[in-house]
Design a protein around this motif. Sequence first.
Motif, PDB file in Angstrom:
ATOM      1  N   GLU A 124       0.828  -1.217   0.000  1.00 33.59           N
ATOM      2  CA  GLU A 124       0.000   0.000   0.000  1.00 33.59           C
ATOM      3  C   GLU A 124       0.855   1.257   0.000  1.00 33.59           C
ATOM      4  O   GLU A 124       0.568   2.218  -0.702  1.00 33.59           O
ATOM      5  CB  GLU A 124      -0.947   0.004   1.215  1.00 33.59           C
ATOM      6  N   MET A 126       3.755   1.596  -1.194  1.00 32.22           N
ATOM      7  CA  MET A 126       4.377   1.784  -2.514  1.00 32.22           C
ATOM      8  C   MET A 126       3.382   2.344  -3.538  1.00 32.22           C
ATOM      9  O   MET A 126       3.767   2.680  -4.649  1.00 32.22           O
ATOM     10  CB  MET A 126       4.882   0.438  -3.043  1.00 32.22           C
ATOM     11  N   GLY A 127       2.088   2.380  -3.156  1.00 34.53           N
ATOM     12  CA  GLY A 127       1.084   2.858  -4.101  1.00 34.53           C
ATOM     13  C   GLY A 127       0.518   1.740  -4.957  1.00 34.53           C
ATOM     14  O   GLY A 127      -0.075   1.980  -5.995  1.00 34.53           O
ATOM     15  N   VAL A 128       0.698   0.493  -4.485  1.00 35.62           N
ATOM     16  CA  VAL A 128       0.157  -0.649  -5.213  1.00 35.62           C
ATOM     17  C   VAL A 128      -1.237  -0.962  -4.649  1.00 35.62           C
ATOM     18  O   VAL A 128      -1.424  -0.925  -3.434  1.00 35.62           O
ATOM     19  CB  VAL A 128       1.066  -1.892  -5.009  1.00 35.62           C
TER      20      VAL A 128
END
Lengths: 248, 253
Positions: A124, A126-128
């Motif tokens: 999360e 990491m922006g995934v």
Amino acid sequence: MFILTFLRTLGRYLQLMGRTFSRPERWRMFLRSYLQEMAQLGVDSIGIVLLISFFIGAVICIQIKLNIQSAWMPLWVSGYVTREIMLLEFSSSIMCLILAGKVGSNIASELGTMRTSQQIDALEIMGVNSASYLILPKIAGLVTMIPLLVIFSTVSGFIGAYATAYVAHIITPSDLTAGLQHDFTQWFFWMGVIKSLFFAFIISSVSAFFGYTVEGGSVEVGKASTNAVVSSSMLILFSDLFLTQLLS
Amino acid sequence: MIELRSLTKNFEDKKVLRGINSVFEGGKCNLIIGRSGSGKTVLMKCIVGLLTPTTGNVFYDERDFCVMTKRERTLLRREMGMIFQSAALFDSLTVLENVMFPLDMFSDQSYKERTRRAKYCLERVGLLDALSKSPGEISGGMQKRVAIARAIALEPKYLFCDEPNSGLDPKTSLVIDELIYSITQETGTTTIMNTHDMNSVLGIGDHILYLHEGEKEWEGTKDEVLGSTNERLSDFIFASDFLKKVKAAGAKS
């Protein structure tokens, strides 16, 4: 109170599915995970599917021959009943109940451990979209592999039935063949496949939900794994009832 | 630069953070310290968006994180790197694959370039010889170093470290501190670190925020911390007998 808890859980499940069914950020990564999940959830289950189906096919054949068949029934009835049971219920529904135990607990414990060890938080940060990255390949992988498992199960059941004929000499191979070929309805095969697709979705998504939403430590991961198996088994049984009625 | 304005966080009736204001500047190691249960981890989670603050705002270079759309948050998160207390490496991947993960996910570089970058990051943390090992095969200190390599793979503007020294021996802790400090200095990253470790406080604390029961109790630099007259801070900093003796010796001389 129970209804409220049920509705709250259903809402959280639907929200999670909403996040799961979004476009993968990298198709390259999705395909890699998809292939891995097909191997882990599908290919790795072939052994147990073949083994159980072989013995169940053999046992059904023996039971029908020794306990049901009488002078009033044609000689091919054992093969016929074995085929219908394998196609209509065992290879789709009962096999999926068994897979709910194996695959469901695998998915729930894997995601639960990822949650408690902060691996999901790391995704999360990491922006995934962690739900889509982790859960979508599992659902897609199992839904892809389940028709193959159904076919393997059916064929293995027939081989088990032939083993009673060739090895145990309980039935003659020609009577068994005649029964397996008698009045074959192709739709029964497709019915099993269609049902199994729904069950595969239930197993993968429900187990993923319980694993992904774990809060706490290893005890909670164990509980989530149990809840995943129990809930997906119950849902398979309920949906089997409706799907059988709908598709028959 | 990251700025907190009147940040509060409640869990039902319990107030965990009470109106925190602070500015964390770029190129500096910003440390959040405090006793267990003082709200450090909750504050960190609010800053990175794993928890939503009850009230208040978090500004990333004047961009308000709390009012951003989901898409804007996702894009901003790609400017963040985080080192978790447990390292949070992906078990199913090797050390190299762990470091390559953010690059595989977000970089448009070729495979060769991504591998080169990942190897550079691992070299930076001194782990080039552990490329093909799985996280379970390496020590806790090495796992933390892999986590640092993964966090810096995409050259983040903001680096978050949640108790990176916990469970490590003093020597390894120093190595981790030095790594984080030198990366911060080299790249101008805004680094925020939660810690209990007094070596970190006195060694790399360019800016220190001391929390007590969810409130900002004291703020300053590592040079100011020893001379502080704040009783709660002194109790916390000089909790060990060894440090008390060091302080007493300092006072005598």
